[in-house]
Design an enzyme around this catalytic site. Structure first.
Site, PDB file in Angstrom:
ATOM      1  N   GLU A   1       0.808  -0.868  -0.124  1.00  0.00           N
ATOM      2  CA  GLU A   1       0.104  -0.120   0.052  1.00  0.00           C
ATOM      3  C   GLU A   1       1.028   1.299  -0.125  1.00  0.00           C
ATOM      4  O   GLU A   1       2.499   1.024   0.217  1.00  0.00           O
ATOM      5  CB  GLU A   1      -0.953   0.348   1.542  1.00  0.00           C
ATOM      6  CG  GLU A   1      -0.269  -0.902   2.809  1.00  0.00           C
ATOM      7  CD  GLU A   1       0.923   0.769   3.125  1.00  0.00           C
ATOM      8  OE1 GLU A   1       0.726   1.647   2.925  1.00  0.00           O
ATOM      9  OE2 GLU A   1       1.596  -0.866   3.572  1.00  0.00           O
TER      10      GLU A   1
ATOM     11  N   GLU B   1       4.867  -1.119   1.143  1.00  0.00           N
ATOM     12  CA  GLU B   1       4.566  -1.045  -0.229  1.00  0.00           C
ATOM     13  C   GLU B   1       4.548  -2.581  -0.486  1.00  0.00           C
ATOM     14  O   GLU B   1       4.729  -3.179  -1.911  1.00  0.00           O
ATOM     15  CB  GLU B   1       5.858  -0.401  -1.083  1.00  0.00           C
ATOM     16  CG  GLU B   1       6.001   0.709  -0.612  1.00  0.00           C
ATOM     17  CD  GLU B   1       7.421   1.782  -1.235  1.00  0.00           C
ATOM     18  OE1 GLU B   1       8.120   0.801  -1.936  1.00  0.00           O
ATOM     19  OE2 GLU B   1       7.640   2.744  -0.399  1.00  0.00           O
TER      20      GLU B   1
END
Length: 338
Positions: A154, A297
């Site tokens: 994310e 991420e």
């Protein structure tokens, strides 16, 4: 599967977690010879209305800037994905910016960021359901491309605050126990962050027994889309690697909605964020390694993939005692030590 693993040319259980991973993937794929192919990491990017309360060290603009950065191949996760053979997909789940259409970004924007849940619900129930559907849709696309192992990450300024609010409600946990410093805020901002989470929960009164209600009131588009993606991966019988804190909270939401989905979850690293362990404990999962990571991420996932890949290689390549024609006396000696 268990019989084959226990009869490989080694003392029973001597490969520890590798044996459990081999068993897990074998059961998921329903085969004695599991294999992993075309690994993909999906990054769900979105902005959070709660960022306006000064709960993050970085300004809102960093979300869209970093989203574009991923498409240029220069983010931390980009290098890790290239190193370990992962394809990277970048999804706009609700970034507060008109992102360029020629960069390969998947446009699943619900709206330009959630509402500020200090004053009102972060999203409507309809928006919440759209997030879950679109997250699951991304896993279907990966499935069509031949991927049988996935991971999710994310990007969204303010999303550790959102994750803390969701986790606090779902586990009925004290805000102090689930709220960390995120990207490294000051002491004053940290105190404010915890107060914001407490106040937001009081204002919205989310129902801890209703995941949809919790996500709609104090969640984020990135977490909700990841939740849908975790469910989608399980529905199509694929192992899915959990990254850090925010990914773990999304996985917990998926678990609360579909308890059997947990059998498809593969933890990676132990996040530096304090709420991570509570989320994992609630699912009965343990991380594979501790490296002090907190990038997000999906950065921990390619590293974990290599461990899972090693586990399947052992399952496929190691001989059994019978195949190796190991002396029966030695076999009995090994088994006696178990």
């Amino acid at each position: 599967l268990r019989f084959k693993i226990d009869n490989l040319t080694k003392p029973k259980g001597s490969l520890g977690t590798l044996e459990e991973l081999a068993l897990q993937v074998g059961l998921i794929q329903q085969t004695l010879s599991p294999s992993l192919k075309c690994p993909q990491n999906i990054i769900f990017c979105a902005d959070h209305g709660i960022e306006a309360e000064g709960v993050s060290v970085s300004p809102r603009e960093v979300t869209w800037q970093q989203t574009i950065h991923f498409t240029q191949g220069n983010g931390g996760v980009n290098f890790l994905c290239r190193q370990h053979g992962f394809q990277l997909k970048v999804v706009d789940a609700g970034v507060d910016y008109d992102l360029p259409t020629d960069r390969g970004i998947f446009d699943q924007k619900i709206r330009k960021g959630t509402r500020n849940f200090l004053y009102e619900a972060a999203m409507t129930e309809e928006e919440m359901h759209l997030c879950i559907e679109r997250g699951a849709e991304m896993t279907r696309l990966c499935h069509e491309e031949g991927s049988n192992v996935l991971s999710f990450g994310e990007m969204g300024i303010g999303n550790t605050t959102t994750s803390a609010a969701v986790l606090s409600v779902l586990l009925d946990a004290d805000v102090e126990a689930v709220t960390g410093r995120g990207g490294g805020i000051t002491d004053a901002s940290f105190l404010k962050k915890k107060l914001v989470v407490k106040t937001a929960i009081d204002v919205n009164q989310p129902d801890k027994k209703d995941v949809i209600d919790v996500l709609a009131k104090v969640g984020g588009f990135d977490i909700a889309a990841m939740c849908g993606a975790f469910i989608g991966a399980a529905a199509t019988r694929r192992p899915v690697v959990i990254d850090g804190y925010i990914s773990a909270v999304a996985a917990l939401c998926a678990y609360k909605l579909c308890p059997n989905a947990v059998h498809y979850f593969v933890p990676s690293h132990a996040s530096f964020e304090i709420g991570y362990k509570l989320a994992m404990d609630a699912m009965g999962l343990e991380p594979m390694f501790l490296l002090g990571m907190r990038l997000g991420e999906g950065s921990g996932c390619p590293l974990a993939f290599r461990i899972v890949q090693a586990a399947t290689a052992v399952m496929n390549g190691m001989a059994t005692f019978a195949e190796a024609e190991i002396n029966d006396d030695y076999l009995e000696e090994i088994r006696a030590k178990d």
